[in-house]
Design a protein around this motif. Structure first.
Motif, PDB file in Angstrom:
ATOM      1  N   LYS A 114     -27.294  12.753  10.764  1.00  0.00           N
ATOM      2  CA  LYS A 114     -25.896  12.439  10.999  1.00  0.00           C
ATOM      3  C   LYS A 114     -25.680  11.798   9.652  1.00  0.00           C
ATOM      4  O   LYS A 114     -26.312  10.659   9.554  1.00  0.00           O
ATOM      5  N   LEU A 115     -24.897  12.304   8.719  1.00  0.00           N
ATOM      6  CA  LEU A 115     -24.642  11.490   7.604  1.00  0.00           C
ATOM      7  C   LEU A 115     -23.622  10.457   7.507  1.00  0.00           C
ATOM      8  O   LEU A 115     -22.635  10.633   8.296  1.00  0.00           O
ATOM      9  N   ASN A 116     -23.674   9.202   6.916  1.00  0.00           N
ATOM     10  CA  ASN A 116     -22.930   8.047   6.992  1.00  0.00           C
ATOM     11  C   ASN A 116     -22.351   7.944   8.506  1.00  0.00           C
ATOM     12  O   ASN A 116     -21.164   7.976   8.797  1.00  0.00           O
ATOM     13  N   PRO A 117     -23.369   7.717   9.328  1.00  0.00           N
ATOM     14  CA  PRO A 117     -22.978   7.379  10.776  1.00  0.00           C
ATOM     15  C   PRO A 117     -22.375   5.842  10.678  1.00  0.00           C
ATOM     16  O   PRO A 117     -22.242   5.072   9.895  1.00  0.00           O
ATOM     17  N   PRO A 118     -21.305   6.058  11.825  1.00  0.00           N
ATOM     18  CA  PRO A 118     -20.498   4.633  12.013  1.00  0.00           C
ATOM     19  C   PRO A 118     -20.944   3.459  12.292  1.00  0.00           C
ATOM     20  O   PRO A 118     -21.303   3.306  13.709  1.00  0.00           O
ATOM     21  N   VAL A 119     -21.688   2.711  11.434  1.00  0.00           N
ATOM     22  CA  VAL A 119     -22.378   1.372  11.898  1.00  0.00           C
ATOM     23  C   VAL A 119     -21.707   0.142  11.066  1.00  0.00           C
ATOM     24  O   VAL A 119     -20.998   0.528   9.987  1.00  0.00           O
ATOM     25  N   SER A 120     -22.209  -0.968  11.122  1.00  0.00           N
ATOM     26  CA  SER A 120     -21.318  -1.912  10.721  1.00  0.00           C
ATOM     27  C   SER A 120     -22.281  -2.431   9.327  1.00  0.00           C
ATOM     28  O   SER A 120     -22.437  -3.565   9.062  1.00  0.00           O
ATOM     29  N   GLY A 121     -22.594  -1.345   8.804  1.00  0.00           N
ATOM     30  CA  GLY A 121     -23.268  -1.591   7.376  1.00  0.00           C
ATOM     31  C   GLY A 121     -23.324  -0.318   6.593  1.00  0.00           C
ATOM     32  O   GLY A 121     -22.667   0.817   7.131  1.00  0.00           O
ATOM     33  N   GLU A 122     -24.053  -0.043   5.525  1.00  0.00           N
ATOM     34  CA  GLU A 122     -24.327   0.937   4.992  1.00  0.00           C
ATOM     35  C   GLU A 122     -25.480   1.725   5.164  1.00  0.00           C
ATOM     36  O   GLU A 122     -26.679   1.075   5.416  1.00  0.00           O
ATOM     37  N   MET A 123     -25.395   3.130   5.421  1.00  0.00           N
ATOM     38  CA  MET A 123     -26.564   3.958   5.813  1.00  0.00           C
ATOM     39  C   MET A 123     -26.255   5.386   5.503  1.00  0.00           C
ATOM     40  O   MET A 123     -25.242   5.652   5.644  1.00  0.00           O
TER      41      MET A 123
END
Length: 119
Positions: free
Chosen positions: A99-108
């Motif tokens: 999953k590209l650009n997953p919704p996390v509290s940072g950059e991934m």
């Protein structure tokens, strides 16, 4: 004799995720499938019936990606199981679902699930 196949960077827009907005907005996904199979007969016959039709593998992946799921594990597991069931000629299989650009509290860049079966 084993032959290796790599279906690289199949891209899909789909609606997988736990968060409600993921089911509405969707996200970009990348699937990679690697497998081995005994297809040496196709070297002589030039007949698709004597190999694993990678277009059919792609269509299977596309169909499974169209079914929304909460967990990447669930989607990857369905893809893995359907490939194994549909293509008994396959000896070993690896399915990678990111999953590209997953919704996390940072950059991934991506979160990725890898399922491997090396018989």
């Amino acid at each position: 004799m084993q032959t290796s196949f790599n279906l690289k960077n199949m891209r899909f827009y789909a609606y997988h995720g736990v968060l409600p907005q993921e089911k509405i907005i969707g996200n970009n996904f990348v699937v990679n499938v690697t497998f081995t199979a005994e297809v040496s007969r196709s070297f002589e016959t030039d007949n698709v019936a004597d190999t694993v039709n990678y277009a059919a593998v792609y269509d299977l992946v596309k169909a499974e990606m169209a079914v929304p799921s909460k967990l990447l594990e669930h989607v990857a597991g369905r893809i893995f199981s359907e490939i194994k069931r549909s293509f008994p000629r396959i000896n070993s299989l690896e399915v990678r679902l990111a999953k590209l650009n997953p919704p996390v509290s940072g950059e991934m860049e991506a979160s990725e699930i890898i399922i491997t079966d090396n018989e």
